[in-house]
Design an enzyme around this catalytic site. Structure first.
Site, mmCIF file in Angstrom:
data_model
loop_
_atom_site.group_PDB
_atom_site.id
_atom_site.type_symbol
_atom_site.label_atom_id
_atom_site.label_comp_id
_atom_site.label_asym_id
_atom_site.label_seq_id
_atom_site.Cartn_x
_atom_site.Cartn_y
_atom_site.Cartn_z
ATOM 1 N N HIS A 1 5.013 10.727 1.354
ATOM 2 C CA HIS A 1 5.599 11.953 0.807
ATOM 3 C C HIS A 1 7.120 11.846 0.883
ATOM 4 C CE1 HIS A 1 1.855 14.541 1.328
ATOM 5 N NE2 HIS A 1 1.594 13.579 2.193
ATOM 6 N N HIS B 1 -0.319 6.908 0.909
ATOM 7 C CA HIS B 1 0.778 7.565 0.187
ATOM 8 C C HIS B 1 1.873 7.981 1.138
ATOM 9 C CE1 HIS B 1 -2.211 10.679 1.183
ATOM 10 N NE2 HIS B 1 -1.185 11.515 1.332
HETATM 11 P P1 5GP Z 1 -2.058 14.077 2.821
HETATM 12 O O1 5GP Z 1 -2.324 15.245 3.718
HETATM 13 O O2 5GP Z 1 -3.311 13.296 2.536
HETATM 14 O O3 5GP Z 1 -0.921 13.228 3.312
HETATM 15 O O4 5GP Z 1 -1.513 14.699 1.484
HETATM 16 C C1 5GP Z 1 -2.232 14.763 0.305
HETATM 17 C C2 5GP Z 1 -1.309 15.422 -0.710
HETATM 18 O O5 5GP Z 1 -1.915 15.337 -1.971
HETATM 19 C C3 5GP Z 1 -1.041 16.908 -0.441
HETATM 20 O O6 5GP Z 1 0.348 17.116 -0.279
HETATM 21 C C4 5GP Z 1 -1.592 17.604 -1.674
HETATM 22 O O7 5GP Z 1 -0.783 18.676 -2.083
HETATM 23 C C5 5GP Z 1 -1.610 16.498 -2.698
HETATM 24 N N1 5GP Z 1 -2.648 16.618 -3.709
HETATM 25 C C6 5GP Z 1 -3.931 16.987 -3.517
HETATM 26 N N2 5GP Z 1 -4.616 16.941 -4.685
HETATM 27 C C7 5GP Z 1 -3.727 16.536 -5.630
HETATM 28 C C8 5GP Z 1 -3.847 16.285 -7.035
HETATM 29 O O8 5GP Z 1 -4.894 16.456 -7.659
HETATM 30 N N3 5GP Z 1 -2.730 15.860 -7.679
HETATM 31 C C9 5GP Z 1 -1.542 15.677 -7.025
HETATM 32 N N4 5GP Z 1 -0.510 15.261 -7.760
HETATM 33 N N5 5GP Z 1 -1.388 15.897 -5.706
HETATM 34 C C10 5GP Z 1 -2.482 16.332 -5.013
#
Ligand code: 5GP
Length: 138
Positions: free
Chosen positions: A105, A103
């Site tokens: 952001h 993903h």
């Molecule tokens: P990472 O640290 O893996 O790049 O970011 C994961 C992102 O997923 C975080 O910004 C967190 O807020 C988001 N996130 C975690 N659980 C959920 C969820 O159930 N739904 C959505 N829409 N975002 C989530």
């Protein structure tokens, strides 16, 4: 690196097993709001096909995601009257990754406004309204 696990939360969102605030989708990608937004309009672009992160992504998955990132980032500029965009991608736990489906952001940014700390749940009504604002700007 571990294998892709199809029980990750974003795979469940793609299958419709848990809800999300959709912003945009096409045949290859899906964009939805982050529920712990670090900026107003914080959204995530993911490929619809399995992929753990940047390290196992195919050129086609990356190209499709970047095309969507470009579209959504420009819509965010319009929707939030933003001054700029921060794009983040974390790969593996040591790189800050928490959800193991690739993903990107997208953060709309305004001059002098820092991003909020990670991990605080947002207001769902506000997030829903932000999703609608980005979608309308697309
Ligand atoms: P990472 O640290 O893996 O790049 O970011 C994961 C992102 O997923 C975080 O910004 C967190 O807020 C988001 N996130 C975690 N659980 C959920 C969820 O159930 N739904 C959505 N829409 N975002 C989530």
């Amino acid at each position: 690196m571990s294998a892709y696990d199809d029980q990750n939360i974003f795979a469940k969102i793609l299958r419709g097993e848990i809800p999300s605030f959709k912003v945009y989708e096409d045949d290859e990608t899906f964009c939805f709001m982050d529920i712990m937004p670090r900026s107003d309009g914080h959204c995530l672009v993911i490929p619809k096909t399995p992929c753990r992160n940047l390290l196992d992504a195919t050129p086609a998955q990356l190209a499709a995601c970047m095309t969507t990132v470009n579209k959504v980032a420009n819509a965010c500029m319009k929707a939030f009257d933003a001054d700029g965009i921060s794009l983040q991608q974390f790969s593996e736990a040591a790189g800050g990754q928490e959800v193991f489906h690739l993903h990107f952001h997208i953060h709309p940014r305004h001059e002098g406004v820092p991003m909020r700390p990670a991990g605080t749940m947002g207001d769902m009504d506000v997030i829903k309204a932000h999703a609608a604002a980005i979608a309308a700007a697309l």
